[in-house]
Design a protein around this motif. Structure first.
Motif, mmCIF file in Angstrom:
data_model
loop_
_atom_site.group_PDB
_atom_site.id
_atom_site.type_symbol
_atom_site.label_atom_id
_atom_site.label_comp_id
_atom_site.label_asym_id
_atom_site.label_seq_id
_atom_site.Cartn_x
_atom_site.Cartn_y
_atom_site.Cartn_z
ATOM 1 N N GLY A 40 1.056 -1.068 -0.330
ATOM 2 C CA GLY A 40 -0.100 -0.260 0.173
ATOM 3 C C GLY A 40 1.229 1.591 -0.277
ATOM 4 N N ARG A 41 1.696 0.624 0.159
ATOM 5 C CA ARG A 41 3.340 2.573 -0.217
ATOM 6 C C ARG A 41 3.754 2.746 -1.797
ATOM 7 N NH1 ARG A 41 5.549 2.548 5.344
ATOM 8 N NH2 ARG A 41 4.029 2.322 6.406
ATOM 9 N N VAL A 42 3.133 2.400 -2.585
ATOM 10 C CA VAL A 42 3.647 1.805 -3.935
ATOM 11 C C VAL A 42 3.350 2.634 -4.540
ATOM 12 C CG1 VAL A 42 4.689 1.124 -5.709
ATOM 13 C CG2 VAL A 42 5.015 -0.045 -3.739
ATOM 14 N N LYS A 43 3.629 4.327 -5.007
ATOM 15 C CA LYS A 43 2.668 5.355 -5.733
ATOM 16 C C LYS A 43 2.716 5.034 -7.332
ATOM 17 C CE LYS A 43 2.585 10.036 -6.655
ATOM 18 N NZ LYS A 43 2.828 11.778 -6.018
ATOM 19 N N LYS A 44 4.042 3.784 -7.658
ATOM 20 C CA LYS A 44 4.035 4.124 -9.426
ATOM 21 C C LYS A 44 4.940 2.824 -9.338
ATOM 22 C CE LYS A 44 5.288 5.893 -13.963
ATOM 23 N NZ LYS A 44 5.926 7.022 -14.277
ATOM 24 N N ILE A 45 5.106 1.753 -9.930
ATOM 25 C CA ILE A 45 5.769 1.247 -10.167
ATOM 26 C C ILE A 45 5.946 -0.122 -11.766
ATOM 27 C CG2 ILE A 45 4.151 -1.352 -10.189
ATOM 28 C CD1 ILE A 45 5.822 -2.997 -9.206
ATOM 29 N N GLN A 46 6.825 0.194 -12.343
ATOM 30 C CA GLN A 46 7.203 -0.450 -14.044
ATOM 31 C C GLN A 46 7.820 -1.363 -13.839
ATOM 32 O OE1 GLN A 46 7.538 3.645 -16.749
ATOM 33 N NE2 GLN A 46 8.220 4.505 -14.397
ATOM 34 N N PHE A 47 7.491 -1.677 -14.836
ATOM 35 C CA PHE A 47 8.323 -2.969 -15.019
ATOM 36 C C PHE A 47 8.824 -3.080 -17.031
ATOM 37 C CE2 PHE A 47 4.967 -4.177 -12.850
ATOM 38 C CZ PHE A 47 5.472 -5.444 -11.893
ATOM 39 N N ILE A 48 10.903 -2.335 -16.737
ATOM 40 C CA ILE A 48 11.336 -1.936 -17.531
ATOM 41 C C ILE A 48 11.881 -3.602 -18.730
ATOM 42 C CG2 ILE A 48 12.937 -0.766 -18.984
ATOM 43 C CD1 ILE A 48 12.018 1.321 -15.863
ATOM 44 N N ASP A 49 12.020 -3.124 -19.946
ATOM 45 C CA ASP A 49 12.625 -4.281 -20.429
ATOM 46 C C ASP A 49 14.432 -4.192 -20.868
ATOM 47 O OD1 ASP A 49 12.762 -3.582 -22.587
ATOM 48 O OD2 ASP A 49 11.288 -4.975 -23.176
ATOM 49 N N GLN A 50 15.714 -4.869 -21.528
ATOM 50 C CA GLN A 50 16.917 -4.704 -21.137
ATOM 51 C C GLN A 50 16.517 -3.636 -22.592
ATOM 52 O OE1 GLN A 50 16.937 -8.942 -22.329
ATOM 53 N NE2 GLN A 50 18.922 -8.904 -20.976
ATOM 54 N N HIS A 51 15.675 -3.226 -23.254
ATOM 55 C CA HIS A 51 15.581 -2.171 -24.453
ATOM 56 C C HIS A 51 14.899 -1.182 -23.705
ATOM 57 C CE1 HIS A 51 16.451 -6.167 -27.116
ATOM 58 N NE2 HIS A 51 15.849 -6.169 -26.361
ATOM 59 N N ASP A 52 14.883 -1.156 -22.509
ATOM 60 C CA ASP A 52 13.936 -0.144 -21.912
ATOM 61 C C ASP A 52 12.783 0.156 -22.389
ATOM 62 O OD1 ASP A 52 16.384 1.307 -20.982
ATOM 63 O OD2 ASP A 52 16.633 2.507 -22.666
ATOM 64 N N SER A 53 11.718 -0.713 -22.545
ATOM 65 C CA SER A 53 10.281 -0.354 -23.284
ATOM 66 C C SER A 53 9.810 -1.043 -22.138
ATOM 67 C CB SER A 53 9.591 -1.651 -24.340
ATOM 68 O OG SER A 53 10.999 -1.297 -25.204
ATOM 69 N N THR A 54 8.864 -0.261 -21.234
ATOM 70 C CA THR A 54 8.016 -0.592 -20.320
ATOM 71 C C THR A 54 6.950 -1.188 -20.669
ATOM 72 O OG1 THR A 54 9.024 1.872 -19.153
ATOM 73 C CG2 THR A 54 6.870 0.180 -18.648
ATOM 74 N N TRP A 55 6.764 -2.135 -19.579
ATOM 75 C CA TRP A 55 5.235 -3.314 -19.979
ATOM 76 C C TRP A 55 4.588 -2.692 -18.378
ATOM 77 C CZ3 TRP A 55 5.718 -8.110 -22.482
ATOM 78 C CH2 TRP A 55 6.578 -7.905 -23.560
ATOM 79 N N MET A 56 2.988 -3.325 -18.670
ATOM 80 C CA MET A 56 2.061 -3.163 -17.570
ATOM 81 C C MET A 56 2.079 -5.217 -17.660
ATOM 82 S SD MET A 56 -0.643 -0.415 -20.000
ATOM 83 C CE MET A 56 -1.375 -1.200 -18.396
ATOM 84 N N ALA A 57 1.894 -4.472 -15.801
ATOM 85 C CA ALA A 57 1.618 -5.575 -15.303
ATOM 86 C C ALA A 57 0.805 -7.163 -15.709
ATOM 87 C CB ALA A 57 0.669 -6.193 -13.422
ATOM 88 N N LYS A 58 -0.411 -6.980 -16.572
ATOM 89 C CA LYS A 58 -1.124 -7.480 -17.751
ATOM 90 C C LYS A 58 -0.555 -7.789 -18.789
ATOM 91 C CE LYS A 58 -3.552 -3.974 -20.182
ATOM 92 N NZ LYS A 58 -5.412 -3.637 -20.285
ATOM 93 N N GLU A 59 0.150 -6.890 -18.985
ATOM 94 C CA GLU A 59 1.065 -7.554 -20.478
ATOM 95 C C GLU A 59 2.588 -8.452 -19.547
ATOM 96 O OE1 GLU A 59 1.153 -3.225 -23.139
ATOM 97 O OE2 GLU A 59 2.014 -3.373 -21.549
ATOM 98 N N LEU A 60 3.393 -8.091 -18.898
ATOM 99 C CA LEU A 60 4.065 -9.260 -18.909
ATOM 100 C C LEU A 60 3.281 -10.199 -18.003
ATOM 101 C CD1 LEU A 60 6.980 -8.799 -17.851
ATOM 102 C CD2 LEU A 60 6.473 -8.545 -15.875
ATOM 103 N N LYS A 61 1.822 -10.663 -17.522
ATOM 104 C CA LYS A 61 1.216 -12.130 -17.699
ATOM 105 C C LYS A 61 0.642 -12.811 -18.655
ATOM 106 C CE LYS A 61 -0.566 -10.602 -12.877
ATOM 107 N NZ LYS A 61 -1.800 -10.277 -12.533
ATOM 108 N N LYS A 62 0.751 -12.237 -19.509
ATOM 109 C CA LYS A 62 0.342 -12.743 -20.909
ATOM 110 C C LYS A 62 1.396 -12.972 -21.704
ATOM 111 C CE LYS A 62 -1.789 -11.410 -26.083
ATOM 112 N NZ LYS A 62 -2.324 -10.281 -26.234
ATOM 113 N N TYR A 63 3.088 -12.665 -21.672
ATOM 114 C CA TYR A 63 3.952 -13.284 -22.024
ATOM 115 C C TYR A 63 4.587 -14.089 -21.313
ATOM 116 C CZ TYR A 63 8.448 -12.796 -22.916
ATOM 117 O OH TYR A 63 9.665 -13.775 -23.041
ATOM 118 N N ILE A 64 4.672 -14.435 -19.891
ATOM 119 C CA ILE A 64 5.173 -14.893 -19.638
ATOM 120 C C ILE A 64 3.399 -17.194 -19.287
ATOM 121 C CG2 ILE A 64 4.555 -16.106 -17.465
ATOM 122 C CD1 ILE A 64 5.726 -13.257 -15.896
ATOM 123 N N LYS A 65 2.783 -16.255 -20.251
ATOM 124 C CA LYS A 65 1.625 -17.700 -20.678
ATOM 125 C C LYS A 65 2.014 -17.610 -22.158
ATOM 126 C CE LYS A 65 -3.354 -18.542 -20.639
ATOM 127 N NZ LYS A 65 -4.168 -18.017 -20.371
#
Length: 218
Positions: A40-65
């Motif tokens: 509850g203390r995180v205001k903003k969270i980003q997932f960044i790949d090696q090419h500096d592209s930003t992923w949303m959590a739902k996009e990352l879930k889809k990729y993992i699947k």
């Protein structure tokens, strides 16, 4: 692919600061990201790949699947041997990977002709490993290549220039193959004792012992 998590943390009295994690596999990043959000203390969270592209959590879930059914988290051990007296060379590779929630190991060795040095044999072993990755349908991901050859590891990682024509030719062919497969390589230099499996396979090939096999690891 490796993911870095970047998040903004906010204290109870409103002070904010930004943190950035080390690189990790996508599944690990998603798990940690979800755990961070539970605080509850995180205001903003980003997932960044090696090419500096930003992923949303739902996009990352889809990729993992999607990659679960494909070989992933791939580690390649390679080694080459060369007998200066006979001009015989032997190549050895061991590939570890995950697929459908299980872990596998592929081992292969092969003789090689037309080589003139141990360094060429090391390059030929690395090339053999990439051919096997192609057959496994490994593509568009990060792969670790682990070997004990300072020349090959340092030249392929760009630390050393490849002045010799033969070695430069091998490096160019390998780079082209990696690019065609969409593989981002990570090269790791290890002591010979940490590369004993590939070394043994290369030696066995020079002794006329052929080994090709794939097993599920328990």
């Amino acid at each position: 692919m490796k993911i870095t998590i970047e998040w903004t943390y906010k204290t109870k009295n409103g002070i904010e600061t930004t943190f950035r994690s080390e690189e990790m596999p996508p599944a690990h990043a998603l798990t940690i990201g979800e755990d961070l959000e539970k605080t509850g203390r995180v205001k903003k969270i980003q997932f960044i790949d090696q090419h500096d592209s930003t992923w949303m959590a739902k996009e990352l879930k889809k990729y993992i699947k999607e990659i679960e059914t494909e070989p992933h988290n791939v580690k390649v051990y390679f080694d080459g041997g060369y007998d200066i007296q006979t001009s015989h060379a032997g190549l050895g590779i061991a590939i570890y990977y995950e697929q459908n929630g299980k872990q596998y190991r592929l081992r292969r060795n092969a003789p090689a002709s037309g080589l003139n040095s141990n360094n060429e044999a090391e390059y030929a072993a690395l090339h053999l490993a990439i051919v096997e990755l192609d057959l496994l349908d490994v593509h568009h991901q990060t792969v670790q290549f682990i070997g004990d050859s300072q020349v090959v590891i340092n030249q392929m990682s760009g630390e050393w220039p490849a002045y010799e024509k033969e070695l430069a030719g091998w490096a160019d062919r390998i780079d082209e193959k990696l690019n065609n497969l969409g593989i981002t390589p990570e090269f790791q230099l290890v002591p010979r004792k940490s590369n004993s499996e590939a070394d043994r396979l290369a030696t066995q090939s020079m002794q006329g012992i052929e080994i090709t096999g794939q097993i599920e690891l328990q």
